[in-house]
Scaffold this motif. Structure first.
Motif, PDB file in Angstrom:
ATOM      1  N   HIS A  80       0.787  -1.228   0.000  1.00 54.71           N
ATOM      2  CA  HIS A  80       0.000   0.000   0.000  1.00 54.71           C
ATOM      3  C   HIS A  80       0.822   1.282   0.000  1.00 54.71           C
ATOM      4  CE1 HIS A  80      -3.376  -2.635   0.362  1.00 54.71           C
ATOM      5  NE2 HIS A  80      -2.818  -3.214   1.413  1.00 54.71           N
TER       6      HIS A  80
ATOM      7  N   GLU B 138       3.982   3.150  -2.505  1.00 55.86           N
ATOM      8  CA  GLU B 138       4.779   2.946  -3.715  1.00 55.86           C
ATOM      9  C   GLU B 138       6.262   2.750  -3.440  1.00 55.86           C
ATOM     10  OE1 GLU B 138       3.856   6.086  -6.446  1.00 55.86           O
ATOM     11  OE2 GLU B 138       1.742   5.478  -6.499  1.00 55.86           O
TER      12      GLU B 138
ATOM     13  N   ARG C 222      -1.252  -7.862   1.212  1.00 59.37           N
ATOM     14  CA  ARG C 222      -2.372  -6.958   0.970  1.00 59.37           C
ATOM     15  C   ARG C 222      -3.306  -6.942   2.179  1.00 59.37           C
ATOM     16  NH1 ARG C 222      -5.321  -5.364  -3.701  1.00 59.37           N
ATOM     17  NH2 ARG C 222      -3.885  -6.479  -5.045  1.00 59.37           N
TER      18      ARG C 222
ATOM     19  N   VAL D  78      -8.478  -3.726   0.525  1.00 61.35           N
ATOM     20  CA  VAL D  78      -9.011  -3.989  -0.813  1.00 61.35           C
ATOM     21  C   VAL D  78      -9.995  -2.881  -1.146  1.00 61.35           C
ATOM     22  CG1 VAL D  78      -8.698  -6.486  -0.725  1.00 61.35           C
ATOM     23  CG2 VAL D  78     -10.836  -5.476   0.112  1.00 61.35           C
ATOM     24  N   PRO D  79     -10.136  -2.584  -2.440  1.00 60.08           N
ATOM     25  CA  PRO D  79     -11.117  -1.562  -2.813  1.00 60.08           C
ATOM     26  C   PRO D  79     -12.477  -1.930  -2.246  1.00 60.08           C
ATOM     27  CG  PRO D  79      -9.813  -2.246  -4.719  1.00 60.08           C
ATOM     28  CD  PRO D  79      -9.447  -3.165  -3.597  1.00 60.08           C
TER      29      PRO D  79
ATOM     30  N   SER E  46      -0.246  -8.556  -6.691  1.00 62.74           N
ATOM     31  CA  SER E  46      -0.536  -7.228  -7.201  1.00 62.74           C
ATOM     32  C   SER E  46       0.628  -6.706  -8.030  1.00 62.74           C
ATOM     33  CB  SER E  46      -0.831  -6.268  -6.041  1.00 62.74           C
ATOM     34  OG  SER E  46       0.098  -6.489  -5.009  1.00 62.74           O
TER      35      SER E  46
ATOM     36  N   GLU F 112       1.049  -3.429  -8.606  1.00 63.54           N
ATOM     37  CA  GLU F 112       1.494  -2.144  -8.051  1.00 63.54           C
ATOM     38  C   GLU F 112       0.841  -1.938  -6.693  1.00 63.54           C
ATOM     39  OE1 GLU F 112       0.169   0.732 -10.872  1.00 63.54           O
ATOM     40  OE2 GLU F 112      -1.938   0.423 -10.393  1.00 63.54           O
TER      41      GLU F 112
ATOM     42  N   PHE G  30      -1.518  -0.512  -3.912  1.00 66.67           N
ATOM     43  CA  PHE G  30      -2.843   0.097  -3.862  1.00 66.67           C
ATOM     44  C   PHE G  30      -2.817   1.127  -2.739  1.00 66.67           C
ATOM     45  CE2 PHE G  30      -7.198   0.162  -2.040  1.00 66.67           C
ATOM     46  CZ  PHE G  30      -7.852   0.698  -3.134  1.00 66.67           C
TER      47      PHE G  30
ATOM     48  N   GLU H 160      -4.887   3.803  -2.187  1.00 70.74           N
ATOM     49  CA  GLU H 160      -6.104   4.492  -1.766  1.00 70.74           C
ATOM     50  C   GLU H 160      -6.743   3.842  -0.552  1.00 70.74           C
ATOM     51  OE1 GLU H 160      -8.355   4.977  -5.555  1.00 70.74           O
ATOM     52  OE2 GLU H 160      -6.249   5.271  -6.142  1.00 70.74           O
TER      53      GLU H 160
ATOM     54  N   GLY I 114      -9.745   1.902   1.433  1.00 73.85           N
ATOM     55  CA  GLY I 114     -10.596   0.787   1.025  1.00 73.85           C
ATOM     56  C   GLY I 114     -11.133   0.089   2.261  1.00 73.85           C
TER      57      GLY I 114
END
Length: 857
Positions: free
Chosen positions: A375, A377, A392, A395-396, A407, A409, A411, A413, A415
């Motif tokens: 989560h 970069e 992870r 999740v969205p 994944s 890349e 994530f 954002e 969620g």
RNA sequence: GGGGAAGUGGCGGAAUGGCAGACGCAGCCGCCUCAAAAGCGGCCGAGGCAACUCAUGUGGGUUCGAGUCCCACCUUCCCCA
């Protein structure tokens, strides 16, 4: 100079009776109206100075207006790029005076700083002598530009009369715990041989000389600006008169982020590792901890691991030691080394490997980062490179993605939480609160706020600056110098070589006695960052000769705040942030009242290029003030700088462009001067009775210009380019009128009005004409011409008639025409038959006095 | 990568949602002059003989009407990373 101006030759020769070839009579006829700007401009500048035109005194009857241009560094010579800035300020000052305000418009010198020392090293000139001679030259040039400064308030920050108050203010900051000394890794510029504040490092390079800065651990003086972080941030909300992008830059620089701080236990040791994160909702996704190699806990970790691992850690730290922040965080690849030690996850209890890396900095946050590759970069890149697990945990929302789905890349954002124990299913925002609360309950963390802003490093290992008023005593330690011993004078005889601190090598300066116990002691040899002086100079102008205080409270009450501040956007997070910090401090001390912001409105002028290129000595395209004043005249220069673009835009100085304004000045002269004798009569001040449409149009042009001047000034838009365009139209109409009807009341009215309209922009010719009209008093002391509705109103308007939005006819009619009359008139228009006959008018629109639109189907 | 600002004749620019290109620069023509400079006057977005048509970075949208407001894209500049 290949390009010799005709009017310059004329000016020079006007006083000489006979010039080659021309008969005296013809010569006199041709030359009679020539405008000799050099002599005239010079004469008016001297008179304004003599009369104290710009000297400001408190006046209860008039509203005050404090307009200020950023304090210049006296580098030696002004060019037309500098002139743009000062011309804008002066046009505003002169406009506001004529609009009835009590204007304060001071000027001074930001006179400490490195270039003076470099001159000493390179050319053997004493910094004080170099600086003072530059000031003398630049003061002359500012006067040459016809600027209306109150020189009685002039200051130079390098004088003891000024810098003693620097020292005094430093002591007040010290007393309140806002000035302190500590050892820290700091930015070191090897070329300037001094440390720099964070704000003075641009893209990893020194803001002055562009040299890449290094990191060094040094003991330095700091000002606790971070104490004011929240107030500096909140204050921005109310600075409506500041450009939005400058406010955004300050917001970003302060960099407030809400998050949580908590600690990881180290497996096998008692010490803990503190981390800060804004994304505590991702805490179950932690698969490693990343430390700055300088982090204090690294010492402890080295004790837990085999000696060869400890040596590898040292080697890694050594390889990064002198690398700049920019190199480490942006330019270099993300490097890392597993220390061999593990931390314990505070919630899941998992063992988390501890790494040292180049991309975490000891000075930011806690110097340690929890690595959540799924989560974030940077963490994702790092984990990929070093084959660390990616787990992870968000999740969205609404997606059924499994926690272990691979994944491509990070994530990043918000969620819904998965794989997070008791917090599964929570949305991110709620989870942040819940997890922070859980960490707090366990006594290992808190919701907290982090800032990017660091304390302001103000000590410099240089000579040409304010000595820091501190003494070091064996027995008493760090002792502030008592007020009555101020100023600590800068010794004139320090050895300036560019190597090491000059004051530190001057025993006569360093050796002193302890103010407390009288024992032999040493003075602080560092001087202050020059941004210290410029953070409060706008207050010293208000009371420049006060010997008991930096300024009197009454003086500040009378003039603060600065109503309009003008300067370059390059100071968005330097001078403008420091000044706001100081002013809030002064406010807290009760030395100023009112709003706790120094600058109510801020205007950033745009750059000035020369023939499309940046002006620079190396390009050889620097257009100097002196040459321009001699060749084109100061009025033409000022008009050009304001006319070429709106003042905030980048503009381009061209030979053709300045020519256009020289022509304009001459046209003004030819139109007005021959009628000077007739413009003396008393009745030219009243609106004239116009007998022809041309006369009406001329008087209207005068009032359109008058309205533009008032509107551009009072709206604080300062787009005087449009005002000067209105003046062009006025002069065009006047030139025609002078040829046709030189005696008409409308012509004489316009001739009389021109100097009043021109005064803020072309002050010299305005006053020259005014005096030739017979006035004793300067035009700059007159009230601005008030725009009058009677003069602006049109006898007849053009009504535009549209069918389906396309112009099909124009009808001349009275401005008072009613809606129904307008429709009636438009429908009767023969040109519309083609478009209206046999069609149904479904809708009609009327814009009063402007336009009719028929919608037909 | 994120955020912000801006894109209008040959050029700089003007235009509270209502005649796009005010004003200036450059250019062209004329007057004045023996001549030139300066000055004064006129022309000056594209197409068309014309009525007109097209035209404000590109493509959509809102509106009676868009350079102006909304969305997407392109380009340039600035800031942050």
């Amino acid at each position: 100079m290949p390009f010799l101006h005709a009017n310059r030759c004329v000016g020079k020769h006007a006083a000489t009776p006979a010039v080659g070839g021309l008969a005296p009579v013809a010569y006199a006829k041709q030359m009679a109206a020539a405008y000799d700007f050099q002599d005239i401009e010079q004469r008016w500048r001297e008179r304004w100075e003599r009369d104290g035109l710009a000297v400001a005194r408190p006046d209860a009857k008039r509203e005050k207006y404090y307009v200020l241009e950023m304090l210049p560094y006296p580098s030696g010579d002004l060019h037309v790029g500098h002139a743009k800035n000062y011309t804008i300020g002066d046009a505003i000052a002169r406009s506001m005076r004529m609009l009835g305000y009590n204007v304060l418009h001071p000027m001074g010198w930001d006179a400490f700083g490195l270039p003076a020392e470099n001159a000493a090293i390179q050319r053997g000139i004493a910094p004080a002598a170099w600086t003072l001679s530059n000031i003398a030259n630049m003061r002359r040039q500012l006067r040459l530009m016809g600027t209306s400064y109150d020189w009685s308030r002039e200051i130079a920050t390098c004088t003891p009369e000024y810098y003693r108050w620097n020292q005094w203010l430093f002591l007040r900051l010290y007393e309140r715990g806002l000035a302190y000394k500590r050892e820290a890794p700091v930015n070191w510029c090897p070329k300037d041989a001094t440390v720099l504040a964070n704000e003075q490092v641009i893209d990893g390079r020194c803001w002055r000389c562009d040299t890449p800065v290094e990191r060094r651990n040094l003991s330095q003086w700091f000002l606790r600006i971070t104490e004011y972080a929240d107030r500096l941030l909140d204050g921005l909300e109310h600075l409506d008169g500041w450009p939005e992008r400058t406010r955004t830059m300050q917001r970003n620089w302060i960099g407030k982020s809400e998050g949580a701080q908590f600690s990881f236990a180290i497996d096998g040791a008692d010490e803990r590792i503190e981390v800060f994160t804004t994304r505590v909702d991702t805490v179950y996704g932690v698969t490693f901890l990343a430390l700055a190699p300088e982090h204090p806990v690294v010492t402890c970790i080295k004790g837990l691991v085999p000696p060869e691992s400890a040596r590898a850690i040292d080697a890694f730290a050594e390889s990064l030691r002198s690398k700049s922040e920019l190199e480490r965080t942006s330019l270099m690849e993300k490097q890392g080394l597993f220390t061999g030690a593990y931390a314990i996850h505070p919630l899941s209890g998992a063992r988390v490997p501890i790494w040292v890396t180049n991309y975490v900095l000891a000075e930011y946050g806690t110097g340690a980062v929890m690595g959540v590759p799924a989560h974030d970069e940077r963490d994702f890149d790092f984990a990929r490179k070093h084959a660390l697990p990616i787990v992870r945990v968000i999740v969205p929302t609404g997606s059924s993605l499994a926690a272990d789905a691979p994944s491509a890349e990070a994530f990043v954002e918000d969620g819904t939480l998965v794989g997070s124990g008791a917090f599964d299913g929570m949305p991110s925002a709620e989870a942040r609160r819940a997890i922070a609360a859980e960490l707090a309950r366990r006594g290992i963390g808190n919701a907290t706020t982090n800032y990017r802003l660091r304390d302001w490093l103000v000590s410099r290992q240089r000579y040409w600056g304010t000595p820091i008023p501190i003494v070091y005593c064996e027995a008493c330690g760090e002792v502030p110098v008592p007020d009555e011993q101020l100023p600590i004078l800068l010794p004139p005889d320090a050895p300036i070589t560019g190597e090491g601190s000059p004051l530190a090598r001057l025993p006569s300066f360093i050796e002193t006695r302890c103010p407390k116990c009288g024992a032999p002691a040493r003075r602080e040899s560092d001087t202050m960052d020059t941004f210290f002086e410029s953070s409060w100079y706008y207050l010293r102008y208000l009371d420049p000769r006060n010997e008991r205080a930096p300024w009197a409270r009454e003086a500040a009450d009378a003039w603060m705040n600065v109503d309009q501040y003008i300067g370059g956007s390059e100071h968005a997070v330097l001078h403008l942030l420091y000044s706001r910090f100081f002013y809030k401090f002064f406010h807290d001390c009760g030395w100023v009242s009112g709003p706790d912001e120094p600058f109510a409105r801020l205007f950033h002028q745009g750059m000035l290029l020369a023939n499309g290129e940046k002006m620079s000595k190396s390009r050889g395209n620097v257009v100097g003030i002196d040459e321009t004043a001699e060749k084109n005249g100061v009025d033409a220069m000022r008009l050009f700088l304001l006319y070429v673009t709106p003042p905030e835009d980048t503009s381009d100085w061209t030979d053709e462009g300045i020519n256009g304004r020289v022509r304009f000045v001459n046209r003004v002269w030819r139109a007005c001067e021959p009628l000077a004798a007739r413009a003396r009569s008393a009745d030219v001040r009243a609106l004239p009775v116009c007998t022809t449409p041309d006369e009406k149009a001329l008087v209207r042009a005068v009032h359109l210009a008058a309205r533009s001047l008032v509107e551009e000034t009072m709206s604080r838009r300062f787009h005087y380019n449009t005002t000067i365009a209105r003046l062009d139209e006025t002069i065009n109409a006047l030139t025609t009128a002078v040829g046709v009807a030189p005696d008409s009341p409308a012509t004489l009215y316009a001739v009389h009005a021109v100097p009043l309209l021109l005064a803020p922009f072309a002050p010299h010719i305005a006053d020259e004409l005014w005096s030739r009209y017979g006035y004793e008093r300067s035009v700059h002391l007159e009230a601005a011409l008030a725009p009058e509705e009677a003069a602006l109103a049109l006898d007849e308007i053009t009504l535009v008639v549209q069918v389906n939005g396309k112009v099909r006819a124009r009808i001349a009619c009275a401005p008072s025409i009613s809606e129904s009359e307008a429709f009636e008139l438009a429908e009767a228009e023969p040109a519309l038959r083609v478009y209206l006959d046999g069609k149904e008018v479904r809708k009609r629109f009327y814009v009063p006095g402007k336009l009719v639109n028929f919608v037909v189907g």
